[in-house]
Write a protein that holds these residues in place. Structure first.
Motif, PDB file in Angstrom:
ATOM      1  N   LEU B 107      29.313  54.438  56.389  1.00  0.00           N
ATOM      2  CA  LEU B 107      30.423  55.075  57.093  1.00  0.00           C
ATOM      3  C   LEU B 107      30.234  56.584  57.206  1.00  0.00           C
ATOM      4  N   ASN B 108      29.190  57.119  56.541  1.00  0.00           N
ATOM      5  CA  ASN B 108      28.983  58.563  56.488  1.00  0.00           C
ATOM      6  C   ASN B 108      30.250  59.254  55.960  1.00  0.00           C
ATOM      7  N   PHE B 109      30.803  58.637  54.903  1.00  0.00           N
ATOM      8  CA  PHE B 109      32.042  59.159  54.335  1.00  0.00           C
ATOM      9  C   PHE B 109      32.032  58.823  52.851  1.00  0.00           C
ATOM     10  N   ASN B 110      32.225  59.806  51.994  1.00  0.00           N
ATOM     11  CA  ASN B 110      32.047  59.596  50.563  1.00  0.00           C
ATOM     12  C   ASN B 110      33.232  58.861  49.937  1.00  0.00           C
ATOM     13  N   LEU B 111      33.025  57.601  49.571  1.00  0.00           N
ATOM     14  CA  LEU B 111      34.087  56.828  48.935  1.00  0.00           C
ATOM     15  C   LEU B 111      34.138  57.078  47.419  1.00  0.00           C
ATOM     16  N   MET B 112      33.218  57.918  46.919  1.00  0.00           N
ATOM     17  CA  MET B 112      33.186  58.287  45.497  1.00  0.00           C
ATOM     18  C   MET B 112      33.202  57.043  44.605  1.00  0.00           C
ATOM     19  N   VAL B 113      32.303  56.112  44.912  1.00  0.00           N
ATOM     20  CA  VAL B 113      32.201  54.887  44.119  1.00  0.00           C
ATOM     21  C   VAL B 113      31.625  55.244  42.751  1.00  0.00           C
ATOM     22  N   SER B 114      32.387  54.975  41.723  1.00  0.00           N
ATOM     23  CA  SER B 114      31.991  55.348  40.369  1.00  0.00           C
ATOM     24  C   SER B 114      31.842  54.062  39.550  1.00  0.00           C
ATOM     25  N   GLU B 115      30.562  53.660  39.348  1.00  0.00           N
ATOM     26  CA  GLU B 115      30.305  52.383  38.686  1.00  0.00           C
ATOM     27  C   GLU B 115      30.350  52.589  37.177  1.00  0.00           C
ATOM     28  N   ARG B 116      31.521  52.484  36.608  1.00  0.00           N
ATOM     29  CA  ARG B 116      31.685  52.875  35.206  1.00  0.00           C
ATOM     30  C   ARG B 116      31.867  51.701  34.270  1.00  0.00           C
ATOM     31  N   GLY B 117      32.028  50.493  34.794  1.00  0.00           N
ATOM     32  CA  GLY B 117      32.122  49.319  33.937  1.00  0.00           C
ATOM     33  C   GLY B 117      33.526  49.060  33.424  1.00  0.00           C
ATOM     34  N   MET B 118      33.793  47.794  33.137  1.00  0.00           N
ATOM     35  CA  MET B 118      35.110  47.406  32.629  1.00  0.00           C
ATOM     36  C   MET B 118      34.946  46.638  31.326  1.00  0.00           C
ATOM     37  N   ILE B 119      35.722  47.028  30.324  1.00  0.00           N
ATOM     38  CA  ILE B 119      35.689  46.362  29.022  1.00  0.00           C
ATOM     39  C   ILE B 119      37.038  45.703  28.777  1.00  0.00           C
ATOM     40  N   THR B 120      37.025  44.386  28.591  1.00  0.00           N
ATOM     41  CA  THR B 120      38.252  43.655  28.307  1.00  0.00           C
ATOM     42  C   THR B 120      38.227  43.222  26.848  1.00  0.00           C
ATOM     43  N   PHE B 121      39.213  43.639  26.073  1.00  0.00           N
ATOM     44  CA  PHE B 121      39.242  43.294  24.657  1.00  0.00           C
ATOM     45  C   PHE B 121      39.637  41.834  24.466  1.00  0.00           C
ATOM     46  N   ILE B 122      39.046  41.235  23.444  1.00  0.00           N
ATOM     47  CA  ILE B 122      39.395  39.849  23.106  1.00  0.00           C
ATOM     48  C   ILE B 122      40.230  39.875  21.837  1.00  0.00           C
ATOM     49  N   GLN B 123      41.446  39.319  21.940  1.00  0.00           N
ATOM     50  CA  GLN B 123      42.368  39.362  20.805  1.00  0.00           C
ATOM     51  C   GLN B 123      42.952  37.995  20.484  1.00  0.00           C
ATOM     52  N   SER B 124      42.463  36.968  21.181  1.00  0.00           N
ATOM     53  CA  SER B 124      42.974  35.635  20.864  1.00  0.00           C
ATOM     54  C   SER B 124      41.927  34.623  21.301  1.00  0.00           C
ATOM     55  N   SER B 125      42.001  33.423  20.753  1.00  0.00           N
ATOM     56  CA  SER B 125      41.014  32.415  21.117  1.00  0.00           C
ATOM     57  C   SER B 125      41.190  32.015  22.574  1.00  0.00           C
ATOM     58  N   ALA B 126      42.433  32.103  23.096  1.00  0.00           N
ATOM     59  CA  ALA B 126      42.664  31.750  24.496  1.00  0.00           C
ATOM     60  C   ALA B 126      41.908  32.712  25.419  1.00  0.00           C
ATOM     61  N   VAL B 127      41.990  33.995  25.121  1.00  0.00           N
ATOM     62  CA  VAL B 127      41.294  34.979  25.944  1.00  0.00           C
ATOM     63  C   VAL B 127      39.781  34.829  25.789  1.00  0.00           C
ATOM     64  N   ASN B 128      39.351  34.533  24.572  1.00  0.00           N
ATOM     65  CA  ASN B 128      37.935  34.310  24.315  1.00  0.00           C
ATOM     66  C   ASN B 128      37.407  33.154  25.169  1.00  0.00           C
ATOM     67  N   ARG B 129      38.188  32.083  25.207  1.00  0.00           N
ATOM     68  CA  ARG B 129      37.775  30.887  25.942  1.00  0.00           C
ATOM     69  C   ARG B 129      37.686  31.187  27.443  1.00  0.00           C
ATOM     70  N   ILE B 130      38.693  31.864  27.966  1.00  0.00           N
ATOM     71  CA  ILE B 130      38.722  32.106  29.411  1.00  0.00           C
ATOM     72  C   ILE B 130      37.631  33.114  29.789  1.00  0.00           C
ATOM     73  N   ALA B 131      37.342  34.063  28.873  1.00  0.00           N
ATOM     74  CA  ALA B 131      36.295  35.044  29.151  1.00  0.00           C
ATOM     75  C   ALA B 131      34.937  34.351  29.218  1.00  0.00           C
ATOM     76  N   LEU B 132      34.705  33.399  28.316  1.00  0.00           N
ATOM     77  CA  LEU B 132      33.444  32.650  28.328  1.00  0.00           C
ATOM     78  C   LEU B 132      33.306  31.838  29.613  1.00  0.00           C
ATOM     79  N   GLN B 133      34.418  31.222  30.002  1.00  0.00           N
ATOM     80  CA  GLN B 133      34.396  30.413  31.230  1.00  0.00           C
ATOM     81  C   GLN B 133      34.102  31.295  32.443  1.00  0.00           C
TER      82      GLN B 133
END
Lengths: 86, 415
Positions: B107-133
């Motif tokens: 687009l010749n236009f700076n969208l300032m894409v900043s690839e910084r990563g996302m960290i989701t904390f796991i605090q329960s077995s339910a979240v652990n299971r869904i994260a693995l899936q």
């Protein structure tokens, strides 16, 4: 924070309740007789009113009663109407 | 279109920056178009851009009742990611990330894409299971999403310092390196400039007030600047989908709900990654380029068009944030807002034909900003060819009558 007028407990904080959706939704009297389009419309589609609308609320962390109120989805004004079901 | 470059910058500096060309025209609407897009946000402008670029359709108009990107394109938290649960969702969101990474150059236009990563904390077995899936599904489609231990969490987030008496202790995390932040206004402006350069008319301050049909088929739209004839109308409005669809006489499986966000005063750089705390409803926070800590959570639990939120959400999110980052207790809040979600019943986007021939809908759901390029790309394909793009073939309205829902647990607004 909305104050939801429970007909049994009086006005209580909104986080004691679960909103049950539009109150004008009518279940087809004979589900086996209606076509897929009508059944899909009943199950999933909503009018999603902008403005005054009737809706179900459930006092889940209170008396457990289901009832209807009229609420404006833009201004959040709430009124109970004579036709409300409790 | 005058290209932006270092030389253009130098040349304009010599004349005191008084001679920059306008980024797009403000034309009088023609009486007739091959296609009309309702909504001048990222989705609508992107759709017009891809109609012109990929399908050679430039006799196209975008009607926007306010100003470009003034709706929910400007009311999100600028996060783009593809950590989703379903096989329909992952490739679609991956396409969005692919497009985002190339769009600044294209687009010749700076969208300032900043690839910084996302960290989701796991605090329960339910979240652990869904994260693995999710990680397994994403792995199939070549998207990186991996479990990380507390050592790596501490290395990536030096201020990680959870309260010792927190209710649900953090046992690990799941990490998507490719999740990014993108300057949201620039997405609307970049697409607008690109579409305009290819001949698309962008009509601002012009509200569509009705949709005219003849024997079922679309014949045009009524606007506050008169009737515009067109055989094809694409709806790309967020937060008003039901209102616009009602003009065409159809009902959609959506509920409009506010999604709140708020920012602190600017502070020095302290947090690189986007952080998600899934102990309650999925609180997320990140630091903007300006230094503000941006905080958000799930959407409000009842329908509303009010563009403001309710306090219990702010209270929940603040509790979750302070459990993990107690040092943020002295942050002062600067601004608060709510974007409007047209939340489909199953949480996934709708890119679809309708029962009205010539009327197409793009309903973003909760991930409107992150899906912008992919939705625009596939929606343009649908409008131009009247058949769905393979990436969005399972995102049509017919999934509700067939029962093949795309129930998505990866959306932040899912309660």
């Amino acid at each position: 924070m909305l104050l939801i007028p429970c007909p049994w407990c009086g006005a209580c904080n909104e986080n004691e309740f679960i909103c049950g959706g539009e109150s004008d939704r009518k279940r087809p009297t004979d589900p086996a007789a209606v076509d897929d389009k009508t059944w899909t419309d009943y199950l999933y589609n909503s009018t999603n009113h902008k403005g005054m609308t009737g809706e179900w609320w459930w006092h889940v962390h209170g008396c457990g009663k289901w009832f209807t109120i009229r609420r404006d989805t833009v201004t959040h004004c709430i009124e109970s109407a004579p036709g409300d079901q409790t | 279109m005058k290209r932006f470059s270092f030389f253009a910058l130098a040349r304009n500096a010599l004349t005191g920056h008084r001679n920059w060309a306008q980024m797009w025209r403000s034309p009088e609407p023609r009486r007739e178009y091959d296609a009309v897009i309702i909504g001048g946000g990222g989705h609508g402008l992107g759709t017009a851009y891809y109609l012109a670029r990929n399908h050679g359709m430039s006799n196209v108009a975008v009607f926007e009742k306010g100003w470009l990107g003034g709706g929910n394109t400007g009311r999100n938290t600028m996060t783009v990611r593809s950590n989703f649960l379903r096989e329909e969702s992952v490739p679609f969101h991956e396409k969005s990330l692919d497009l985002y990474q190339g769009l600044s150059r294209e687009l010749n236009f700076n969208l300032m894409v900043s690839e910084r990563g996302m960290i989701t904390f796991i605090q329960s077995s339910a979240v652990n299971r869904i994260a693995l899936q999710m990680a397994n599904t994403m792995h199939i489609y070549g998207a990186e999403y991996r479990m990380i231990g507390l050592d790596e969490v501490r290395r990536r987030i030096p201020i990680f310092d959870p309260s010792p008496d927190m209710r649900l202790p953090i046992t690990g995390a799941v990490y998507q390196p490719r999740a990014s932040m993108v300057r949201h206004d620039a997405v609307a402006w970049g697409f607008a400039r690109g579409a305009d350069a290819r001949g698309v008319d962008i009509i601002q301050n012009c509200e569509v007030t009705g949709i005219r049909r003849d024997g079922g088929r679309i014949t045009g739209v009524e606007t506050n600047r008169g009737f515009i004839a067109t055989p094809r109308v694409g709806m790309a409005v967020a937060g008003h989908g039901s209102v616009v669809a009602a003009m065409a006489g159809i009902r959609l499986p959506i509920v409009t709900q506010p999604l709140q966000a708020w920012v602190s005063e600017p502070i020095k750089p302290i947090l690189d990654e986007i952080v998600v705390i899934r102990s309650y409803y999925g609180t997320y926070l990140m630091q903007s380029d300006k230094g503000e800590i941006v905080i958000g959570q799930g959407c409000d639990p009842y329908p509303s068009y009010a563009q403001r939120g309710t306090f219990p959400i702010i209270e929940d999110a603040t509790t979750a944030m302070l459990e993990v980052f107690p040092r943020f207790r002295r942050l002062r809040l600067l601004r608060h807002w709510a974007g409007m979600l047209d939340m489909p019943y199953d949480g996934s986007p709708i890119i679809s034909r309708t029962d009205v021939p010539g009327f197409y809908v793009d309903v973003a759901g909760s991930g409107g900003f992150k899906t912008t390029p992919a939705a625009a790309y596939t929606f343009a394909h649908l409008i131009a060819r009247d058949e769905p793009h393979p990436l969005a073939a399972r995102l049509g309205l017919d999934r509700f009558s067939s029962g093949r829902l795309v129930q998505e647990g990866g959306v932040s607004a899912n309660r």
